[in-house]
Design an enzyme around this catalytic site. Structure first.
Site, PDB file in Angstrom:
ATOM      1  CG  ASP A 228       1.751   5.126   1.628  1.00  0.00           C
ATOM      2  OD1 ASP A 228       2.469   6.354   2.296  1.00  0.00           O
ATOM      3  OD2 ASP A 228       0.630   5.100   1.201  1.00  0.00           O
ATOM      4  CB  CYS A 355      -2.267   9.142   0.290  1.00  0.00           C
ATOM      5  SG  CYS A 355      -0.499   8.955   0.645  1.00  0.00           S
TER       6      CYS A 355
END
Length: 362
Positions: A228, A355
């Protein structure tokens, strides 16, 4: 002050590992019941080297700023231990609910569960046996956070038979799963397990069918190359890549990052998703100039978060790159406003907006 949400949920049940319903991880852009976040409770994690005395306070302010912004568009619940709940509320504002769930740090994507649903809409939470990115840090409280969060809200747990993190997976909600070898096929997480074994288990718990492996980069930062950070699914068949290829990085990135970016792009161009589609790739370079001079600074725009009615992205102080990122996200997420935030203190620590957030689907 928010005091948790245990009264909103039925008593928790356990998901069966033998006769398990067919759960699927919905795409991030599908409607959320809430966003989960975590409080950076431990000052010792952030007070080292030449960092200023109030650095930890700045990290908390960044988390509060993000939580407050998301709470304008959907419910937000932030986990914090009883000794930190009042402090967390003061930073996040009254719209954010504070749940009495103790934390070490702020990385909710990695320490929290990945929510999945079956055809009836019933939810479960997948836990990945978090071991602090291959035992790089000592985070004993966060090691059990995912299970405790599910206990708190009464949602069944599916305990995966592999070790990893939510930031290490990217999926489209239609059967396709993207992974990096550097993160998952790594002896610091899954010693002795092959790509096939790991893919089979992740397909089982996430309801995916097609795994696309990218090489990734091991050992250069804590996560060993979470996907990601540079590859994100915008919608099925459409991928955004943000990398350093062709960018002059002011903190001297090694060419290994450029090499991995080019390799990942080539693999994706040659791949097909679970529905047989070739990928269209949108490229969005990292910021070239940033406010922060921290050598750990993570200047990727790929680590955005798709919420209800909005997309949350960093701005880094590079006017040209920031405007380009806002325009690209606005083009590919029509109907959602693009909220650009100063999250420098989070990005200095190797992660970003994605995150520190985790979506719970409706």
């Amino acid at each position: 002050m928010g005091n948790g949400c245990s009264g909103l949920y039925p008593p928790r049940q356990r998901a069966s590992d033998t006769v398990m319903p067919h759960y699927v991880a919905p795409a991030e852009e599908t409607p959320h019941a809430r966003t989960w976040m975590c409080w950076p409770s431990r000052r010792d994690i952030y007070q080292y080297g030449k960092r200023p005395k109030d650095y930890h306070d700045d990290v908390k302010a960044a988390i509060g700023r993000l939580a407050s912004a998301i709470a304008e568009n959907e419910p937000v619940t932030l986990c914090a231990g009883p000794d930190h709940m009042t402090e967390a509320q003061s930073y996040c504002g009254d719209r954010v609910e504070i749940a009495p769930i103790a934390t070490d740090d702020m990385w909710a994507r990695d320490t929290g569960p990945v929510f999945v649903k079956d055809v009836s809409g019933s939810k479960a939470g997948v836990t990945f046996n978090f071991n602090a990115w291959g035992r790089k840090l000592d985070l004993p409280v966060d090691a059990t956070l995912s299970t405790r969060l599910l206990d708190h809200i009464g949602v069944p747990e599916i305990k995966a038979a592999v070790v990893g993190e939510g930031g290490g997976i990217e999926y489209d909600g239609q059967g396709t799963l993207l992974l990096t070898e550097s993160c998952w096929v790594n002896p610091n997480r899954n010693p002795g397990l092959s790509r096939t074994a790991i893919a089979t288990e992740l397909n089982r718990v996430l309801g995916t069918q097609q795994v696309i492996w990218l090489k990734g980069v091991a050992g250069e930062e804590e996560t060993d190359g979470h996907i990601d950070g540079y590859v994100r699914v915008i919608r099925p068949g459409l991928i955004l890549m943000s990398g350093t290829d062709g960018v002059t990085d002011r903190w001297g990135h090694d060419t290994i990052w450029d090499d991995d970016y080019r390799d990942a792009r080539q693999r994706l161009q040659n791949a097909r998703d679970a529905q047989g589609r070739r990928f269209e790739i949108v490229e969005l370079p990292w910021a070239n100039r940033t406010r922060s001079q921290d050598p750990r600074f993570f200047a990727s725009y790929a680590n955005f978060y798709v919420g209800n009615g909005a997309v949350y992205s960093p701005h880094f102080g590079d006017d040209i790159a920031d405007a380009r990122a806002e325009a690209v996200l606005g083009e590919f997420f029509p109907g959602r406003k693009v909220v650009m935030l100063d999250m420098d203190r989070i990005y200095e620590n190797g992660g970003g907006i994605h995150c520190v957030t985790q979506q719970q689907p409706v």
